[in-house]
Design an enzyme around this catalytic site. Structure first.
Site, mmCIF file in Angstrom:
data_model
loop_
_atom_site.group_PDB
_atom_site.id
_atom_site.type_symbol
_atom_site.label_atom_id
_atom_site.label_comp_id
_atom_site.label_asym_id
_atom_site.label_seq_id
_atom_site.Cartn_x
_atom_site.Cartn_y
_atom_site.Cartn_z
ATOM 1 N N HIS A 109 -1.746 7.111 3.406
ATOM 2 C CA HIS A 109 -0.284 7.079 3.484
ATOM 3 C C HIS A 109 0.262 8.270 2.696
ATOM 4 O O HIS A 109 -0.042 8.439 1.508
ATOM 5 C CB HIS A 109 0.265 5.785 2.878
ATOM 6 C CG HIS A 109 0.004 4.562 3.706
ATOM 7 N ND1 HIS A 109 -0.536 4.602 4.969
ATOM 8 C CD2 HIS A 109 0.225 3.244 3.430
ATOM 9 C CE1 HIS A 109 -0.642 3.357 5.443
ATOM 10 N NE2 HIS A 109 -0.192 2.528 4.526
ATOM 11 N N CYS A 117 0.814 -1.220 0.000
ATOM 12 C CA CYS A 117 0.000 0.000 0.000
ATOM 13 C C CYS A 117 0.846 1.268 0.000
ATOM 14 O O CYS A 117 0.471 2.272 -0.604
ATOM 15 C CB CYS A 117 -0.943 0.004 1.193
ATOM 16 S SG CYS A 117 -0.155 -0.310 2.778
#
Length: 361
Positions: free
Chosen positions: A251, A158
């Site tokens: 993120h 990810c």
């Protein structure tokens, strides 16, 4: 589609499994008909199995509440009722490898959120806008597994999706060195603040295994198919630091990059704004219309404000400027459980369906 493809979610009770359930609710092409998990959840309805541990802000979709959870280890039983499966189990790597191959050998395509098969030479690891051609290696994988219709495809880590798309749009300028620091949400560990109160008012400067993934997986994505295997690229050289920060989702990455060929800030922003991939060409249901969004404001992208851009399937960039050591630096952002996990896997499945690799049994 006149009839939706039947989908199973293996590992459907965990956080990523719950995201799959959420994203597939009312999907135009796919319908969840089976959910499998550990033997401790088997035999319960899905609503019962996640009672007290449903982690998402939206309620459990009505269509899946009464589905009886199956034992994920009973592969033939689960596979017999579906056209393909998503896999998001929490097991040891060797166990995941064996389980996913067992499903594939039944003739069932497996779209995996797990890391176990990311370096299996004939398993494509795909960001659909970047390396859709890697799905061509599936034919070699099928021969190895002895199946005409089954296979495994995986999504990458990810964290890399917060900065690899922006670099991919600039490959013509031949990036040579990349330094990236990622600031990663707690949902990447499958947790929220109720589960992990230690993260409140805290930063942890280490995420096990994350830096190796962040440095090596982009090279596999930029690799090539040779003799039925994916051979990773040799450049650019990437070094990273990965840090856990107290945010729920999203993120963020700070990136420094040097190029072999000269370019300008204006040209980079133009490349990012114009970038489209195979999902946009095909108009896939989960594809963002604008893959990369550039923010001119100095204080953007921000995790809380911008992680949900394009329903969480777009990526963002900002603060592009020249650097005194490297050529340029910028900030990137992606939603880790949507673009980076379940949503990215759904997009892979849509691509594979449109390219003829997933069909009704």
């Amino acid at each position: 589609m006149s009839q939706k493809l039947k989908v199973g979610i293996v590992g459907g009770t965990g956080m990523v499994g719950q995201r799959f359930v959420q994203l597939l609710d009312q999907h135009p092409w796919f319908q969840v008909t089976a959910i499998a998990a550990s033997s401790s959840s088997a035999g319960k309805t899905y609503e019962e199995s996640v009672q007290g541990r449903w982690k998402l802000a939206t309620p459990i979709p009505e269509d899946v509440k009464q589905i009886v959870v199956q034992d994920a280890s009973k592969v033939e039983e689960v596979a017999s009722g579906v056209d393909f499966v998503f896999c998001a189990v929490d097991m040891k790597k060797d166990e995941i490898k064996a389980l996913e191959e067992a499903y594939a050998k039944t003739g069932t395509p497996v779209i995996s959120n797990n890391s176990a098969h990311r370096w299996t030479p004939d398993v494509p690891m795909v960001i659909p806008e970047i390396n859709p051609g890697h799905i061509g290696v599936i034919e070699a994988q099928r021969q190895r597994l002895g199946t005409k219709t089954g296979f495994i495809a995986v999504k990458p880590n990810c964290s890399i999706q917060s900065y690899v798309p922006q670099l991919n749009a600039l490959l013509d300028f031949k990036p040579t060195q990349v330094v990236a620091s990622t600031y990663q949400a707690i949902s990447g560990a499958g947790k929220n603040f109720t589960d992990w109160p230690e993260m409140l008012d805290n930063v942890i400067p280490y995420i096990g295994g994350e830096e190796e993934k962040s440095e090596q997986e982009p090279l596999r994505i930029w690799g090539s198919i040779d003799n039925g295997q994916i051979v990773k690229a040799s450049s650019p050289i990437i070094t990273t630091q990965c840090i856990r920060v107290p945010v729920t989702d999203g993120h963020l990455a700070t990136v420094f990059v040097s190029f072999e060929k000269k370019t300008s800030k204006e040209e980079i922003i133009e490349r990012w704004s114009a970038y489209q991939g195979r999902p946009q060409e095909l108009g896939l249901p989960s594809a963002p219309k604008q893959f990369i969004t550039y923010f001119e404001e100095e204080n953007r992208p921000q995790t809380k404000l911008d992680r949900d851009i394009e329903r969480g399937m777009g990526v963002s960039a900002g603060r592009l400027r020249e650097d005194s050591i490297y050529d340029f630096k910028f900030v990137g952002l992606s939603h880790n459980t949507l673009r980076g996990a379940a949503g990215g896997a759904v997009l892979i499945a849509e691509l594979l369906k449109e390219e003829g690799y997933i069909q009704a049994k």
